[in-house]
Enzyme design. Structure first.
Site, PDB file in Angstrom:
ATOM      1  N   SER A  90       0.743  -1.150  -0.025  1.00  0.00           N
ATOM      2  CA  SER A  90      -0.029   0.055   0.143  1.00  0.00           C
ATOM      3  C   SER A  90       0.893   1.108  -0.223  1.00  0.00           C
ATOM      4  CB  SER A  90      -0.902   0.116   1.323  1.00  0.00           C
ATOM      5  OG  SER A  90      -1.548   0.968   1.411  1.00  0.00           O
ATOM      6  N   LYS A 125      -2.702   5.054  -2.706  1.00  0.00           N
ATOM      7  CA  LYS A 125      -3.695   5.797  -2.169  1.00  0.00           C
ATOM      8  C   LYS A 125      -4.004   6.937  -2.871  1.00  0.00           C
ATOM      9  CE  LYS A 125      -3.806   3.532   1.942  1.00  0.00           C
ATOM     10  NZ  LYS A 125      -5.275   3.251   2.473  1.00  0.00           N
ATOM     11  N   ASP A 140      -7.121   3.022  -3.283  1.00  0.00           N
ATOM     12  CA  ASP A 140      -7.850   3.152  -1.984  1.00  0.00           C
ATOM     13  C   ASP A 140      -8.125   4.882  -1.719  1.00  0.00           C
ATOM     14  OD1 ASP A 140      -8.803   2.902   0.351  1.00  0.00           O
ATOM     15  OD2 ASP A 140      -7.277   1.770   1.324  1.00  0.00           O
ATOM     16  N   GLU A 168     -10.674   0.423  -3.978  1.00  0.00           N
ATOM     17  CA  GLU A 168     -10.998   0.102  -2.394  1.00  0.00           C
ATOM     18  C   GLU A 168     -11.789   1.448  -2.005  1.00  0.00           C
ATOM     19  OE1 GLU A 168      -7.700  -1.203  -0.509  1.00  0.00           O
ATOM     20  OE2 GLU A 168      -8.385  -1.068   1.541  1.00  0.00           O
ATOM     21  N   ASP A 176     -13.850  -1.577   2.636  1.00  0.00           N
ATOM     22  CA  ASP A 176     -12.803  -1.688   3.867  1.00  0.00           C
ATOM     23  C   ASP A 176     -13.500  -1.014   4.863  1.00  0.00           C
ATOM     24  OD1 ASP A 176     -10.642  -1.114   5.845  1.00  0.00           O
ATOM     25  OD2 ASP A 176      -9.254  -0.385   4.588  1.00  0.00           O
ATOM     26  N   LYS A 178      -9.836  -6.922   7.947  1.00  0.00           N
ATOM     27  CA  LYS A 178      -8.819  -6.294   9.139  1.00  0.00           C
ATOM     28  C   LYS A 178      -9.335  -6.918  10.263  1.00  0.00           C
ATOM     29  CE  LYS A 178      -7.262  -2.233   6.811  1.00  0.00           C
ATOM     30  NZ  LYS A 178      -7.614  -0.769   6.505  1.00  0.00           N
ATOM     31  N   GLY A 201      -4.188  -3.984   6.416  1.00  0.00           N
ATOM     32  CA  GLY A 201      -3.114  -3.882   7.335  1.00  0.00           C
ATOM     33  C   GLY A 201      -3.533  -2.335   7.694  1.00  0.00           C
TER      34      GLY A 201
END
Ligand code: OSB
Ligand code: MG
Length: 377
Positions: free
Chosen positions: A144, A171, A196, A221, A246, A270, A298
């Site tokens: 990530s 990201k 994400d 995401e 998520d 998660k 994570g």
């Protein structure tokens, strides 16, 4: 629960609650904030001649989900730990059940419940993956990459592709999305790539979100709000790229509603976000029944949280590379003696003894603890 020939029942004799502060090698930025130092609760449960460890995933500010370090520590100190110390639990599911009447606080509940999974596995002399029912021996991982200048991200992508990571997650945030993707796809047309957004868009951004369909992403995401499955249903009906949820999945019921309504087609599990391994397994099993792939997210964990994540990844439906990358990407020194490092995009399962299979570096843990307290019966 399979019969592992359980040893004599044991009581949780004491609990230790710490707060640690470990600087990140470099700041990690997502759409909702920047992390410079990993601040994390650590729980140690003692009983049956063993110690179980876990790490919480709450953040200092409520910029990922509402839970914070303060609320999470308070919940563990005043409610959860006093409720279990001095008691016997036949299995970790009993702990999860005893926490169920209390609303939310999944991150606090997870920390305590996970420490008990570790303790319980150790008392039985079994690795956590086996007690969880894992079947995979090869854990595929991706990375990530936090928000940085585009040229810096391009270098990071190149570095991690070279190191063998199996998927790159970028990201993104409003105003730092399409240009970034243009640049990365121009140089890396064929890698497994995902984005994400950490909730930064709304349906008012539909024109932009539609364009994400043209980058060959494995999934997008959490594009929309953490507490809004409804709008994700609408977005997924428009996009052909799968949505991966998520923040929106904090309970088994959240996951059931998401899958029933087609709010997303991939789930990031998660363990720290969903209240522990018991619920993580239930979500996993539900996704298996729906034939929906899952992967393990994570929260820039130290070795303790990272080890828990790796063991969880051995369950059957973890068919996509997770975020549990090398610890050395984040920290100069870890709180465990072993280094959790990938090679060729694979993360070995820690196996130094039973439970999570790692050794706590107590001197280092003491050095970075800002508070430590013990709860006895
Ligand atoms: O959304 O997955 C996320 C880190 C902090 C908060 C949220 C997220 C993340 C990550 C980091 O993506 C994943 C990792 O631990 O490497
Ligand atoms: Mg995420």
């Amino acid at each position: 629960m399979p019969d592992h020939g359980l040893r004599a029942p044991f009581v949780i004799e004491s609990a230790e609650l710490r707060l640690i502060e470990l600087p990140l090698l470099k700041p990690f930025t997502i759409s909702s904030g920047t992390m410079v130092t990993r601040v994390a609760p650590i729980v140690v449960l003692r009983g049956g001649g063993c110690e179980g460890y876990a790490e919480g995933v709450a953040d200092v500010l409520p910029d990922y989900l509402p839970e914070t370090i303060v609320s999470s520590m308070m919940m563990m100190r005043d409610v959860l730990l006093p409720a279990i110390v001095g008691k016997h639990f036949a299995n970790p599911q009993e702990i999860e059940r005893s926490f169920r009447p209390w609303r939310d606080h999944q991150m606090a509940k997870a920390t305590v419940e996970m420490a008990f999974w570790d303790l319980w596995s150790k008392v039985q002399g079994l690795p956590l993956w086996q007690v969880l029912g894992g079947t995979r021996s090869q854990i595929e991982v991706g990375v990530s990459l936090g928000i940085r200048e585009i040229f810096e991200t391009l270098e990071e992508v190149a570095l991690h592709v070279e190191q063998g990571y199996r998927r790159i997650k970028l990201k993104i945030t409003t105003g730092h999305d399409l240009k970034l993707l243009d640049a990365v796809r121009a140089r890396f047309p064929n890698i497994h790539l995902t984005v994400d957004a950490n909730c930064c868009y709304t349906l008012a951004d539909l024109a932009l979100l539609r364009k994400l369909d043209s980058y060959g992403l494995d999934y997008i995401e959490q594009p929309l709000a953490w507490n809004d499955l409804h709008d994700h249903v609408r977005l997924q009906s428009i996009l052909s790229t799968p949505i991966c949820l998520d923040e929106s999945i904090r309970t088994l019921a959240d996951c059931r509603k998401a899958l029933q309504s087609d709010a997303g087609r991939i789930i990031n599990i998660k363990v720290g976000r969903v209240g522990g391994h018991t619920v993580a397994k239930q979500i996993h099993d539900l996704c298996l029944a729906y034939d929906v792939p899952v992967w393990c997210g994570g929260m820039t964990e130290t070795g303790i949280g990272r080890a828990h994540n790796i063991h969880l990844c051995t369950l059957e439906q973890f068919s996509r590379p997770g975020d549990t990358s090398s610890s050395s990407r984040y920290f100069k020194q870890d709180v465990i003696v072993e280094r959790l490092e990938t090679s060729d995009g694979l993360m070995p399962i820690p196996a130094n003894g039973a439970g999570i299979g790692v050794t706590v570096d107590w001197d280092f843990l003491d050095a970075i603890s800002t508070s430590a307290e013990t709860i006895k019966a």
